[in-house]
Design a protein around this motif. Structure first.
Motif, short mmCIF file in Angstrom:
data_model
loop_
_atom_site.label_atom_id
_atom_site.label_comp_id
_atom_site.label_asym_id
_atom_site.label_seq_id
_atom_site.Cartn_x
_atom_site.Cartn_y
_atom_site.Cartn_z
N VAL A 31 0.84 -1.21 0.00
CA VAL A 31 0.00 0.00 0.00
C VAL A 31 0.87 1.25 0.00
N GLY A 32 1.83 1.30 0.92
CA GLY A 32 2.71 2.46 0.97
C GLY A 32 3.59 2.57 -0.25
N GLY A 33 4.12 1.42 -0.72
CA GLY A 33 4.99 1.44 -1.88
C GLY A 33 4.29 1.91 -3.13
N ILE A 34 3.11 1.39 -3.38
CA ILE A 34 2.36 1.80 -4.58
C ILE A 34 2.00 3.29 -4.49
N SER A 35 1.61 3.75 -3.31
CA SER A 35 1.28 5.17 -3.13
C SER A 35 2.49 6.04 -3.42
N LEU A 36 3.66 5.62 -2.90
CA LEU A 36 4.88 6.38 -3.15
C LEU A 36 5.22 6.39 -4.63
N GLY A 37 5.10 5.23 -5.28
CA GLY A 37 5.39 5.16 -6.70
C GLY A 37 4.50 6.07 -7.52
N LEU A 38 3.22 6.10 -7.20
CA LEU A 38 2.28 6.96 -7.93
C LEU A 38 2.61 8.43 -7.72
N TRP A 39 3.10 8.78 -6.52
CA TRP A 39 3.51 10.17 -6.27
C TRP A 39 4.77 10.51 -7.05
N LEU A 40 5.73 9.58 -7.09
CA LEU A 40 6.99 9.85 -7.78
C LEU A 40 6.81 10.02 -9.28
N VAL A 155 14.81 -1.65 -3.95
CA VAL A 155 14.62 -0.62 -2.92
C VAL A 155 15.83 0.31 -2.91
N ASP A 156 17.03 -0.27 -2.96
CA ASP A 156 18.26 0.53 -3.01
C ASP A 156 18.25 1.46 -4.22
N VAL A 157 17.91 0.91 -5.38
CA VAL A 157 17.90 1.69 -6.61
C VAL A 157 16.89 2.83 -6.52
N ALA A 158 15.70 2.52 -5.99
CA ALA A 158 14.66 3.55 -5.88
C ALA A 158 15.11 4.69 -4.98
N VAL A 159 15.67 4.36 -3.81
CA VAL A 159 16.11 5.41 -2.89
C VAL A 159 17.24 6.22 -3.51
N ALA A 160 18.17 5.56 -4.22
CA ALA A 160 19.27 6.26 -4.85
C ALA A 160 18.77 7.22 -5.93
N LEU A 161 17.81 6.78 -6.73
CA LEU A 161 17.27 7.64 -7.79
C LEU A 161 16.51 8.83 -7.21
N ALA A 173 14.62 11.74 -12.73
CA ALA A 173 15.16 10.80 -11.74
C ALA A 173 14.07 10.35 -10.77
N LEU A 174 13.20 11.27 -10.40
CA LEU A 174 12.09 10.91 -9.51
C LEU A 174 11.16 9.91 -10.19
N SER A 175 10.89 10.13 -11.47
CA SER A 175 10.03 9.20 -12.21
C SER A 175 10.67 7.83 -12.33
N LEU A 176 11.97 7.79 -12.61
CA LEU A 176 12.67 6.51 -12.66
C LEU A 176 12.65 5.83 -11.29
N GLY A 177 12.76 6.63 -10.24
CA GLY A 177 12.63 6.08 -8.89
C GLY A 177 11.26 5.47 -8.68
N GLY A 178 10.23 6.12 -9.22
CA GLY A 178 8.88 5.58 -9.12
C GLY A 178 8.75 4.24 -9.84
N ILE A 179 9.41 4.12 -11.00
CA ILE A 179 9.39 2.85 -11.72
C ILE A 179 10.07 1.76 -10.91
N ALA A 180 11.21 2.10 -10.28
CA ALA A 180 11.90 1.13 -9.43
C ALA A 180 11.02 0.71 -8.26
#
Length: 213
Positions: A31-40, A155-161, A173-180
């Motif tokens: 739930v939290g991950g999908i919400s974060l991805g949609l925001w990114l 998770v590492d890749v997303a936080v780094a992006l 970079a934020l959008s790529l983080g959302g994809i990760a």
């Protein structure tokens, strides 16, 4: 009731399965991950981060803390540690967003440029700290099946992006983080499906061999 029957009941109780805390941790994590991805990726407007608070604190954070306590109580220390780490991340992330949205972090109220610099430094400090923890977690858990390692790597890749996006102001970079984020959510969904299926009597799905024996 005879002594023998009482012994049988006691043995049955002692042999009762301890349960699987991941069946709470994984769906709430999603739930939290999908919400974060949609925001990114911009589905939830990036200037409205407060929309994440309910998902990451009251669903994700709470669910992971419950799972961590459950795992600790049944002696699964490594599992409790993993859930506790992610529970700490999501809870602190929600509190960070809440503090930024409501002006509770002591940011400059008179100099917009200074305030923007303070927000960037605050976010970057948060992300760098957690990125280090997640990388160490990834390396420390290489004995887990490959699917878990893949989840931690993304998770590492997303936080780094996201860190790059914050430091250089890059929406790409934020959008790529959302994809990760969506990738590690997909892996988490697979693991949840597998865990629930096994609890209901199904066969275990393949999760890959550990990278470290």
């Amino acid at each position: 009731m005879s002594v023998d029957s009482r012994d049988t009941v006691d043995q049955d109780v002692a042999a009762a399965p301890a349960g699987n805390p991941a069946l709470i941790a994984l769906p709430t994590f999603l739930v939290g991950g999908i919400s974060l991805g949609l925001w990114l990726v911009g589905f939830l407007p990036r200037d409205l981060p407060g929309g994440l608070i309910t998902a990451v604190v009251f669903v994700n954070g709470a669910g992971l803390w419950v799972s961590a306590i459950w795992a600790a109580r049944i002696g699964q220390s490594a599992v409790a540690g993993i859930f506790g780490i992610f529970g700490g991340f999501w809870t602190s992330f929600g509190l960070l967003v809440f503090g930024l949205v409501n002006g509770l972090l002591g940011l400059s109220a008179t100099d917009a440029t200074l305030a923007a610099s303070q927000v960037q430094a605050t976010q970057a400090t948060f992300l760098i700290s957690w990125l280090i923890v997640f990388v160490v977690l990834t390396l420390a858990t290489l004995r887990l099946p490959l699917a878990f390692t893949a989840l931690f790597v993304f998770v590492d890749v997303a936080v780094a992006l996201v860190l790059i996006g914050v430091l250089v102001g890059s929406t790409a970079a934020l959008s790529l983080g959302g994809i990760a984020v969506f990738v590690f959510c997909a892996i988490g969904a697979y693991l949840f499906y597998d865990g629930m299926g096994q609890e209901l009597g199904g066969r275990a799905l393949p999760t890959g061999r550990p990278l470290q024996s």
